[in-house]
Design an enzyme around this catalytic site. Structure first.
Site, short mmCIF file in Angstrom:
data_model
loop_
_atom_site.label_atom_id
_atom_site.label_comp_id
_atom_site.label_asym_id
_atom_site.label_seq_id
_atom_site.Cartn_x
_atom_site.Cartn_y
_atom_site.Cartn_z
N GLY A 34 25.42 -32.87 30.23
CA GLY A 34 24.27 -32.51 29.39
C GLY A 34 24.77 -31.77 28.17
CB THR A 38 30.91 -32.53 31.57
OG1 THR A 38 30.34 -32.99 30.34
CG2 THR A 38 31.19 -33.73 32.45
CE LYS A 54 27.82 -25.74 33.20
NZ LYS A 54 26.51 -25.12 33.47
CG ASP A 151 14.26 -24.27 35.77
OD1 ASP A 151 13.12 -24.70 36.00
OD2 ASP A 151 15.17 -24.98 35.30
O1 0RX Z 1 24.44 -22.69 39.33
C1 0RX Z 1 24.82 -22.38 38.22
C2 0RX Z 1 24.30 -21.09 37.65
C3 0RX Z 1 23.72 -20.22 38.54
C4 0RX Z 1 23.12 -19.07 38.04
N1 0RX Z 1 22.46 -18.22 38.89
C5 0RX Z 1 22.54 -18.33 40.34
C6 0RX Z 1 21.20 -18.33 40.92
O2 0RX Z 1 20.45 -17.22 40.46
C7 0RX Z 1 20.30 -17.16 39.05
C8 0RX Z 1 21.63 -17.15 38.39
N2 0RX Z 1 23.17 -18.80 36.72
C9 0RX Z 1 23.77 -19.65 35.87
C10 0RX Z 1 24.34 -20.82 36.31
N3 0RX Z 1 25.65 -23.19 37.49
C11 0RX Z 1 26.09 -24.45 37.95
C12 0RX Z 1 25.29 -25.25 38.75
C13 0RX Z 1 25.73 -26.49 39.22
C14 0RX Z 1 26.98 -26.93 38.87
C15 0RX Z 1 27.79 -26.18 38.05
C16 0RX Z 1 27.34 -24.92 37.59
O3 0RX Z 1 27.43 -28.18 39.33
C17 0RX Z 1 27.62 -28.39 40.69
C18 0RX Z 1 27.89 -27.37 41.57
C19 0RX Z 1 28.08 -27.68 42.90
N4 0RX Z 1 28.05 -28.94 43.34
C20 0RX Z 1 27.79 -29.94 42.47
C21 0RX Z 1 27.58 -29.70 41.15
#
Ligand code: 0RX
Length: 382
Positions: A34, A38, A54, A151
């Site tokens: 996006g 990535t 990421k 969200d």
């Molecule tokens: O998940 C995040 C991210 C999380 C986050 N918070 C955690 C929950 O409470 C609020 C704050 N704040 C910012 C970002 N980032 C993220 C999500 C998915 C990802 C990479 C980064 O891709 C994935 C992760 C795991 N498996 C597959 C794809």
């Protein structure tokens, strides 16, 4: 001639961009992309597990991007709970951190999400119990740090093969006004006070979203599929009933001022205007009582209905907190209070400051350098 990689790193092309990662991470495959970054799945040779990596998209291209990148790194570093995504590693291939251009975030790889799971199969109430219990533990942890997710939706609840759930925030794309307009999933889980800017909101916006998600698990379809902002409010109030007089008075005493102007296809109003318009609209509505939740969730148990009744309340102050919800009998079977841990408070002072690009970079470098991997991700299998 290609430049040599930093020792211990190798280069690979992913979707026409170069990724430079430590040798331990192998077999990179893109799983999402996006405007903001990535994500690739990869095999971690050191732990013998699958991870997600990421790469943020040009994180230092502007102050806004830099602030977002810094905040994601700090939030992920702070999260240490089995039902919330956490950070396994953070690295950069740049030798001189003064010239930091890119950095990479490593997390446990999660194969699917609740949105995809619900499309594939209908969930039994036992599974709903287990999944909602995990979601509420995760929310209790996030909220105890003083963080609001904002969200929460099925796509932001990652699930693995053992039905283990982690709250995350994919946030790979921009969430502009256009994404919140019309018949769109991005708005269906939003609390009414967020959709219409009624008031300064609190953690209970996530409880509303959790209620919508639990309802969808039981019904196998979204609960509030509004066509636009006001249609969504109509859908909501068909179930919650129109607000009690004291709630409307409470709303009128709130003065929410937001600078931006929003344009919907039919009208252009300031958000502040929309807020006032919505309050007036509420006052003029013919009174409707709360619907009997047993009639909507006719196949669900009384304990399940009781959870929904405490989450899906129009007045945010009346909604149960995550901690209160966990005490309800619906969760008794899976409950282990030792897993319901709280977080250290998250200090948002720097996040909310206006800094220069160079200052954001400095703070990010400090966060990269002070990262310590979690204890259970250090063992070696190779
Ligand atoms: O998940 C995040 C991210 C999380 C986050 N918070 C955690 C929950 O409470 C609020 C704050 N704040 C910012 C970002 N980032 C993220 C999500 C998915 C990802 C990479 C980064 O891709 C994935 C992760 C795991 N498996 C597959 C794809």
């Amino acid at each position: 001639m290609a430049l040599r990689s930093r020792t211990g790193f190798y280069r690979q092309e992913v979707n026409r961009t170069v990724w430079e990662v430590p040798e331990r991470y192998r077999d990179l495959r893109q799983v999402g992309t996006g405007a903001y970054g990535t994500v690739c799945s990869a095999w971690d040779r050191r732990t013998g597990t699958q991870v997600a990596i990421k790469k943020l998209h040009r994180p230092f291209q502007s102050k806004l991007f830099a602030k977002r990148a810094y905040r994601e790194l700090r939030l992920l570093k702070h999260m240490k709970h089995e039902n919330v995504i956490g950070l396994l590693d953070v690295f950069t291939a740049e030798i001189s951190l003064d010239r930091l251009r890119d950095f990479y975030l490593v997390m446990p790889f999660m194969g699917t999400d609740l949105g995809k799971l619900m499309k594939l199969e209908r969930l039994s109430e036992d599974r709903v119990q287990f999944l909602v219990y995990q979601m509420m533990k995760g929310l209790k942890y996030i909220h105890s740090a003083g963080i609001i997710h904002r969200d929460l939706k099925p796509g932001n609840l990652a699930i693995n093969q053992d039905c283990e759930l982690k709250i995350l925030d994919f946030g790979l794309a921009r969430q502009a006004d256009a994404e919140m307009t019309g018949y769109v999933v991005t708005r269906w889980y939003r609390a009414p006070e967020v959709i219409l800017n009624w008031m300064h909101y609190t953690q209970t916006v996530d409880i509303w979203s959790a209620g919508c998600i639990m309802a969808e698990m039981l019904l196998a379809k979204p609960l509030f599929k509004g066509n636009d902002h006001l249609d969504q409010l109509r859908e909501i109030m068909k179930i919650t009933g129109t607000p009690a007089a004291d709630f409307v008075v409470k709303l009128q005493s709130q003065d929410v001022r937001i600078k931006t102007t929003t344009k919907t296809p039919k009208c252009s109003v300031t958000v502040h205007g929309l807020c006032q318009q919505a309050k007036n609209y509420l006052r003029g509505l013919p009174k409707v009582p709360q619907k009997d939740f047993h009639s909507i969730f006719s196949k669900a148990s009384t304990n399940a209905v009781c959870v929904l009744e405490k989450m899906l309340l129009l007045d945010p102050e009346e909604r149960a907190s995550a901690s209160e919800a966990l005490d309800l009998p619906f969760f008794a079977y899976f409950r282990d209070t030792e897993e319901e841990t709280e977080a250290q408070p998250y200090d948002q002072t720097v996040d909310n400051t206006d800094l220069t690009l160079e200052q954001w970079k400095r703070h990010t470098v400090t966060e990269v350098l002070t990262f310590r991997p979690p204890k259970d991700s250090r063992e070696t299998t190779l």
